[in-house]
Design a protein around this motif. Structure first.
Motif, short mmCIF file in Angstrom:
data_model
loop_
_atom_site.label_atom_id
_atom_site.label_comp_id
_atom_site.label_asym_id
_atom_site.label_seq_id
_atom_site.Cartn_x
_atom_site.Cartn_y
_atom_site.Cartn_z
N UNK A 5 -11.55 15.43 0.04
CA UNK A 5 -11.31 14.08 0.34
C UNK A 5 -10.41 13.52 -0.75
N UNK A 6 -8.79 13.44 -0.60
CA UNK A 6 -8.22 13.02 -1.70
C UNK A 6 -8.40 11.33 -2.23
N UNK A 7 -9.03 10.70 -1.18
CA UNK A 7 -9.52 9.48 -1.79
C UNK A 7 -10.48 9.23 -2.66
N UNK A 8 -11.12 10.46 -3.06
CA UNK A 8 -12.00 10.49 -4.27
C UNK A 8 -11.45 10.50 -5.49
N UNK A 9 -10.10 10.96 -5.48
CA UNK A 9 -9.30 10.86 -6.62
C UNK A 9 -8.83 12.35 -6.86
N UNK A 12 -2.82 9.80 7.17
CA UNK A 12 -2.63 8.82 8.15
C UNK A 12 -2.77 7.35 7.41
N UNK A 13 -3.40 7.24 6.09
CA UNK A 13 -3.58 6.09 5.00
C UNK A 13 -3.19 6.58 3.69
N UNK A 14 -1.86 6.73 3.39
CA UNK A 14 -1.38 7.25 2.30
C UNK A 14 -1.59 6.11 1.07
N UNK A 15 -1.78 4.90 1.66
CA UNK A 15 -1.77 3.86 0.66
C UNK A 15 -2.97 3.67 -0.11
N UNK A 16 -3.87 4.68 0.28
CA UNK A 16 -5.37 4.80 -0.43
C UNK A 16 -5.12 5.45 -1.47
N UNK A 17 -4.17 6.14 -1.64
CA UNK A 17 -4.30 7.08 -2.76
C UNK A 17 -2.67 6.86 -3.83
N UNK A 18 -2.23 5.99 -3.50
CA UNK A 18 -0.94 5.86 -4.25
C UNK A 18 -1.13 5.43 -5.78
N UNK A 19 -2.13 4.40 -6.03
CA UNK A 19 -2.44 4.03 -7.23
C UNK A 19 -2.74 5.46 -8.37
N UNK A 20 -3.56 6.43 -7.55
CA UNK A 20 -4.13 7.55 -8.47
C UNK A 20 -2.76 8.51 -8.37
N UNK A 21 -1.94 8.49 -7.62
CA UNK A 21 -0.88 9.34 -7.51
C UNK A 21 0.12 8.86 -8.72
N UNK A 22 0.36 7.63 -8.96
CA UNK A 22 0.66 7.11 -10.06
C UNK A 22 0.24 7.48 -11.40
N UNK A 61 5.21 0.78 1.34
CA UNK A 61 6.28 -0.05 0.56
C UNK A 61 5.48 -1.05 -0.28
N UNK A 62 4.72 -1.84 0.36
CA UNK A 62 3.96 -2.88 -0.33
C UNK A 62 3.20 -2.28 -1.44
N UNK A 63 2.39 -1.14 -1.22
CA UNK A 63 1.47 -0.67 -2.06
C UNK A 63 2.11 -0.01 -3.27
N UNK A 64 3.39 0.49 -3.02
CA UNK A 64 4.07 1.25 -4.09
C UNK A 64 4.64 0.22 -5.22
#
Length: 250
Positions: A144-148, A164-174, A197-200
């Motif tokens: 589960x990528x939302x775990x990091x 489906x919900x990419x916004x959940x992992x955008x911070x860790x992607x940064x 767009x908002x989360x980016x």
């Protein structure tokens, strides 16, 4: 692995084993000894041309349990991020592995692709598809990528998300992206990329752009040229953004 192509341009993946089709059988020894460019026949006289598969051929014919990303979308990712030989890519939402194998081919033996897929049944199919290639530059996580992400800070050239919900992992992607690295997010619907767009922006990404790639084929029949009536008018939206500052240490 080889590919057999008939007169109607239908393609079949063959390995070093007997090939069975409704048009007859081609013995194993014929398959094994065939060379690219040869024409082989079944016992019923059906002819096939032998070609060496490229990555698009393989992706088109490989096993799948879901829809796959098309070359027109993956080509946009490569064209606008300039990833290439030696790049390190992380992706999530692997599905059948079309983007995974496409990227592995692009980055070559000096690059690497890590992929995260939460579903065990999809992971099994992906492993089978990887096994049908010669790639040894892939790491697949059934996680589960939302775990990091498992990657180190500032170590990745591109993060590609089809979730489906990419916004959940955008911070860790940064966090894992190098300064100057890209994140690209595939979204089938407008509502998704509005949230993205908002989360980016919140995460600190810059140069945010949303693109759509449409390909229209033309057909020529009896001096009548027109667009193909089976055009795929829309596949999805691709949101591109770039990390331009180092990750802040807590």
């Amino acid at each position: 692995m080889k590919i057999l192509v008939d007169k109607k341009n239908r393609k079949y993946v063959v390995h070093d084993e007997e090939f069975h089709t409704e048009k007859g059988v081609i013995p194993k020894d014929v398959i094994v000894n065939s060379q690219v460019g040869d024409v082989v026949e079944t016992h019923l006289g059906k002819k096939y041309t032998v070609i060496e598969p490229n990555i698009n051929d393989y992706i088109e014919l490989m096993k799948r349990k879901c829809a796959i990303l098309l070359p027109q979308d993956l080509g946009l990712v490569v064209g606008f991020t300039a990833i290439g030989a030696g790049s390190h890519i992380v992706e999530s939402g692997t599905g059948a592995g079309s983007s995974l194998l496409f990227f592995a081919n692009i980055v070559g033996p000096t690059g690497h692709v890590s992929s995260y897929e939460i579903r065990e049944d999809f992971t099994k199919v992906i492993k089978e598809n990887i096994a049908g290639t010669d790639f040894d530059n892939i790491t697949l996580y059934n996680q589960d990528v939302t775990e990091g992400f498992n990657e180190d800070d500032d170590s990745v050239d591109l993060v590609f998300l089809d979730l489906p919900k990419p916004d959940e992992v955008i911070r860790d992607a940064y966090r894992i992206l190098k300064t100057g690295g890209f994140i690209v997010i595939y979204s089938p619907y407008v509502e998704q990329f509005q949230i993205v767009n908002k989360m980016l922006n919140i995460a600190g990404f810059e140069n945010i752009k949303i693109r759509e790639g449409n390909v229209r084929e033309l057909e020529i029949k009896n001096n009548k040229t027109r667009p193909n009536s089976r055009m795929a008018g829309h596949t999805g939206y691709l949101t591109f953004a770039r990390k331009m500052k180092k990750t802040k240490k807590e």
